[in-house]
Design a protein around this motif. Structure first.
Motif, mmCIF file in Angstrom:
data_model
loop_
_atom_site.group_PDB
_atom_site.id
_atom_site.type_symbol
_atom_site.label_atom_id
_atom_site.label_comp_id
_atom_site.label_asym_id
_atom_site.label_seq_id
_atom_site.Cartn_x
_atom_site.Cartn_y
_atom_site.Cartn_z
ATOM 1 N N SER A 180 0.825 -1.209 0.000
ATOM 2 C CA SER A 180 0.000 0.000 0.000
ATOM 3 C C SER A 180 0.863 1.265 0.000
ATOM 4 O O SER A 180 0.360 2.358 -0.275
ATOM 5 C CB SER A 180 -0.962 0.005 1.189
ATOM 6 N N GLY A 181 2.148 1.119 0.273
ATOM 7 C CA GLY A 181 3.054 2.264 0.155
ATOM 8 C C GLY A 181 3.119 2.820 -1.257
ATOM 9 O O GLY A 181 3.523 3.968 -1.467
ATOM 10 N N ASN A 182 2.707 2.006 -2.222
ATOM 11 C CA ASN A 182 2.705 2.472 -3.620
ATOM 12 C C ASN A 182 1.406 3.171 -4.012
ATOM 13 O O ASN A 182 1.156 3.397 -5.193
ATOM 14 C CB ASN A 182 2.942 1.294 -4.574
ATOM 15 N N LEU A 183 0.573 3.492 -3.022
ATOM 16 C CA LEU A 183 -0.707 4.140 -3.332
ATOM 17 C C LEU A 183 -0.620 5.666 -3.284
ATOM 18 O O LEU A 183 0.041 6.246 -2.414
ATOM 19 C CB LEU A 183 -1.783 3.703 -2.332
ATOM 20 N N MET A 184 -1.279 6.295 -4.223
ATOM 21 C CA MET A 184 -1.616 7.711 -4.150
ATOM 22 C C MET A 184 -3.138 7.752 -4.345
ATOM 23 O O MET A 184 -3.750 6.728 -4.649
ATOM 24 C CB MET A 184 -0.928 8.493 -5.272
ATOM 25 N N TYR A 185 -3.747 8.931 -4.187
ATOM 26 C CA TYR A 185 -5.204 9.002 -4.277
ATOM 27 C C TYR A 185 -5.656 10.205 -5.096
ATOM 28 O O TYR A 185 -5.031 11.270 -5.038
ATOM 29 C CB TYR A 185 -5.826 9.101 -2.878
ATOM 30 N N VAL A 186 -6.751 10.036 -5.820
ATOM 31 C CA VAL A 186 -7.387 11.160 -6.502
ATOM 32 C C VAL A 186 -8.379 11.810 -5.548
ATOM 33 O O VAL A 186 -9.301 11.141 -5.062
ATOM 34 C CB VAL A 186 -8.149 10.706 -7.775
ATOM 35 N N ILE A 187 -8.165 13.088 -5.266
ATOM 36 C CA ILE A 187 -9.103 13.866 -4.433
ATOM 37 C C ILE A 187 -9.390 15.169 -5.184
ATOM 38 O O ILE A 187 -8.485 15.968 -5.412
ATOM 39 C CB ILE A 187 -8.499 14.204 -3.043
ATOM 40 N N GLY A 188 -10.625 15.381 -5.550
ATOM 41 C CA GLY A 188 -10.989 16.543 -6.354
ATOM 42 C C GLY A 188 -10.884 17.861 -5.596
ATOM 43 O O GLY A 188 -11.276 17.960 -4.425
ATOM 44 N N GLU A 197 -10.212 15.978 6.299
ATOM 45 C CA GLU A 197 -10.684 14.616 6.586
ATOM 46 C C GLU A 197 -9.778 13.583 5.925
ATOM 47 O O GLU A 197 -9.383 12.583 6.526
ATOM 48 C CB GLU A 197 -12.102 14.416 6.002
ATOM 49 N N VAL A 198 -9.451 13.860 4.668
ATOM 50 C CA VAL A 198 -8.599 12.938 3.907
ATOM 51 C C VAL A 198 -7.238 12.811 4.576
ATOM 52 O O VAL A 198 -6.710 11.711 4.762
ATOM 53 C CB VAL A 198 -8.435 13.436 2.452
ATOM 54 N N ARG A 199 -6.670 13.934 4.973
ATOM 55 C CA ARG A 199 -5.337 13.922 5.586
ATOM 56 C C ARG A 199 -5.305 13.203 6.926
ATOM 57 O O ARG A 199 -4.271 12.693 7.336
ATOM 58 C CB ARG A 199 -4.816 15.360 5.733
ATOM 59 N N ARG A 200 -6.468 13.153 7.609
ATOM 60 C CA ARG A 200 -6.520 12.391 8.852
ATOM 61 C C ARG A 200 -6.290 10.892 8.575
ATOM 62 O O ARG A 200 -5.712 10.185 9.389
ATOM 63 C CB ARG A 200 -7.888 12.599 9.536
ATOM 64 N N ILE A 201 -6.771 10.454 7.420
ATOM 65 C CA ILE A 201 -6.681 9.008 7.113
ATOM 66 C C ILE A 201 -5.381 8.670 6.370
ATOM 67 O O ILE A 201 -4.758 7.650 6.633
ATOM 68 C CB ILE A 201 -7.912 8.554 6.285
ATOM 69 N N VAL A 202 -4.980 9.521 5.442
ATOM 70 C CA VAL A 202 -3.755 9.250 4.668
ATOM 71 C C VAL A 202 -2.803 10.453 4.761
ATOM 72 O O VAL A 202 -2.618 11.187 3.796
ATOM 73 C CB VAL A 202 -4.071 8.902 3.186
ATOM 74 N N PRO A 203 -2.182 10.621 5.942
ATOM 75 C CA PRO A 203 -1.348 11.815 6.131
ATOM 76 C C PRO A 203 -0.146 11.877 5.189
ATOM 77 O O PRO A 203 0.283 12.967 4.830
ATOM 78 C CB PRO A 203 -0.899 11.700 7.594
ATOM 79 N N ASP A 204 0.374 10.718 4.804
ATOM 80 C CA ASP A 204 1.661 10.722 4.099
ATOM 81 C C ASP A 204 1.564 10.549 2.588
ATOM 82 O O ASP A 204 2.554 10.728 1.885
ATOM 83 C CB ASP A 204 2.543 9.593 4.659
ATOM 84 N N SER A 205 0.400 10.205 2.094
ATOM 85 C CA SER A 205 0.299 9.864 0.665
ATOM 86 C C SER A 205 0.247 11.103 -0.213
ATOM 87 O O SER A 205 -0.248 12.159 0.192
ATOM 88 C CB SER A 205 -0.967 9.049 0.403
ATOM 89 N N GLY A 226 -4.634 20.369 2.345
ATOM 90 C CA GLY A 226 -4.145 19.114 1.769
ATOM 91 C C GLY A 226 -2.643 18.905 1.791
ATOM 92 O O GLY A 226 -2.175 17.779 1.638
ATOM 93 N N MET A 227 -1.864 19.994 1.973
ATOM 94 C CA MET A 227 -0.416 19.847 1.888
ATOM 95 C C MET A 227 0.133 19.123 3.111
ATOM 96 O O MET A 227 -0.381 19.280 4.219
ATOM 97 C CB MET A 227 0.247 21.226 1.752
ATOM 98 N N ASN A 228 1.173 18.319 2.905
ATOM 99 C CA ASN A 228 1.831 17.685 4.047
ATOM 100 C C ASN A 228 3.335 18.011 4.013
ATOM 101 O O ASN A 228 3.768 18.868 3.227
ATOM 102 C CB ASN A 228 1.541 16.171 4.086
ATOM 103 N N ASP A 229 4.104 17.333 4.826
ATOM 104 C CA ASP A 229 5.538 17.643 4.971
ATOM 105 C C ASP A 229 6.332 17.521 3.677
ATOM 106 O O ASP A 229 7.388 18.144 3.534
ATOM 107 C CB ASP A 229 6.168 16.682 5.994
ATOM 108 N N ILE A 230 5.865 16.659 2.775
ATOM 109 C CA ILE A 230 6.584 16.496 1.509
ATOM 110 C C ILE A 230 5.742 17.103 0.372
ATOM 111 O O ILE A 230 5.763 16.603 -0.744
ATOM 112 C CB ILE A 230 6.909 15.019 1.227
ATOM 113 N N ILE A 231 5.040 18.173 0.719
ATOM 114 C CA ILE A 231 4.067 18.809 -0.189
ATOM 115 C C ILE A 231 2.895 17.861 -0.409
ATOM 116 O O ILE A 231 1.775 18.174 -0.043
ATOM 117 C CB ILE A 231 4.684 19.259 -1.550
#
Lengths: 281, 281
Positions: A180-188, A197-205, A226-231
């Motif tokens: 699952s480390g190879n997952l990214m997600y489409v979020i409109g 909400e999304v970042r609560r579930i997938v903070p690093d993706s 939506g931005m995280n530590d690695i953008i």
């Protein structure tokens, strides 16, 4: 490509722009129609004019399949051109595939191995065994549809489920899959309020974000939540950039649009780096 | 093709068999590999040997895309061969597509107009505007994934929703879409107990049923709960038929398997007609 390489490229270019190569022969400049392969010539011109501003390109396979063999050939030429000239650029086959296991393995072979895209978009409806064959390919990414930017997203994706809403169930469940480390997600982008909400579930993706511009999403809002530590964002624009002009100067017009977006992103990246530096002090 | 024509063809052939043309070059007879287009030669031989026993053929596009340009060309030749030689046969592009509106319109053009399939399979995750462009094509069918035959079907399709389970929400909601009369649904045979639930929501629609045979579903059970007044089922078999043999006689072996299934279907159709006749008396 690895996430680290993608992150480094984002910082180097001060851009997390993805350009959607959705080529419609009815919309491209007339003078290209006289060339042997108008679709590829169009893409090549757009790539040549924007490759220092974008970190990713995303051809949507529908626009190539609609032209049959010629279209498929143009898609091959486009990805080969990108891989040869700009191997540092992240490539996305926007194919939205997904089928039972052995069949998904065929799609994974087609897009990630033979065409050698860095990633492919996949629909989640058929569940784990329809996605894992894509995830099994090393150093490649599977970008799962979670919350899309179209009106129909509210038909099923926001249906109430045990996890709250279906797209949250998709996010949570997918994290339990093999590789699952190879997952990214489409979020409109049209649903900026959902990003926290999304970042609560997938903070690093990484999130692939369509819907900024033409579809009405705001870049600033998306980044804020939506931005995280690695953008962690790839913001896509298709029509807004590639059809900015349709005369002889279409590529310069496209560059101007891409430049405007990149400048906005540059500012956001610098701000985030500044506030990170201040946090550290 | 219309539903009435499909029904008439089912009664004429006493069969509701759909043959999946999922051609894998590693599995087809070795002697075909010396021909110029092994994929098409294989399909042609299978079609020639089984066209009087099957009412539908279903190439899964993954198996063609996996061979790039050659594969796409073989797909074109296969559908052209079917449309020219056997226009009475129902053809299904098993593509599981689905994208935002203007993009789905491109897919609809590719499969229903240019390639001229009678139908295409579509994934529902992106909702109404991702499906309606397919439904807009006249005298063509859109086969929506509802409850698939793979293990991953239980990840999301059976998630609890307001309508009971997600696949039921998909069935109910899709009935409200424009031109919903052009809808059929994929319902896996491995879940025979669900067919009566499905029939409560979509009593009149045709169901495309994968998973009989190789994946363990029972034809009798599926028919018991899934058949309606116009039969309303297309039962697919892929590997069980097309890879029945892999020597020089592979086509006869495929025919023998198809014949066994058709005979079973013939019996079921006659039984149902008899009981209908008795009901009328």
């Amino acid at each position: 490509m690895t996430t680290e390489q993608l992150h480094a490229e984002i910082l180097r270019k001060k851009s997390f722009l993805c350009i959607g190569l959705d080529v419609d022969l009815d919309k491209i400049p007339q003078h290209l129609l006289d060339t042997e392969d108008p679709i590829f010539e169009f893409n090549k011109a757009i790539i040549d004019a924007t490759h220092d501003l974008a970190v990713a390109y995303k051809p949507n396979t529908a626009f190539y399949e609609a032209y049959g063999l010629k279209g498929w050939h143009a898609l091959e030429k486009t990805i080969n051109y990108l891989n040869q000239r700009h191997p540092e650029i992240f490539t996305i086959a926007d194919a939205k595939r997904g089928d039972i296991g052995n069949t998904s393995a065929m799609y994974a072979k087609a897009f990630l191995e033979d065409l050698a895209f860095d990633s492919v978009t996949v629909a989640p409806y058929m569940g784990r065994d329809s996605v894992e064959p894509f995830l099994a390919v090393k150093n490649k990414f599977t970008i799962l549809l979670a919350l899309t930017s179209n009106g129909g997203a509210y038909d099923f994706q926001t249906q109430k489920t045990d996890e709250g809403e279906l797209y949250k169930t998709v996010l949570k469940t997918s994290r339990t899959w093999q590789n699952s480390g190879n997952l990214m997600y489409v979020i409109g982008a049209t649903k900026a309020e959902y990003f926290s909400e999304v970042r609560r579930i997938v903070p690093d993706s990484f999130l692939l974000v369509p819907g900024v511009g033409a579809q009405g999403g705001s870049l600033k809002e998306v980044c804020r939540y939506g931005m995280n530590d690695i953008i962690g964002l790839l913001v896509n624009s298709s029509r807004g950039i590639i059809y900015a002009g349709n005369g002889e100067d279409f590529a310069e017009m496209a560059r101007a649009e891409a430049y405007t977006m990149q400048q906005e992103m540059c500012e956001i990246i610098i701000d985030s780096q500044l506030s990170k530096a201040l946090d550290i002090r």
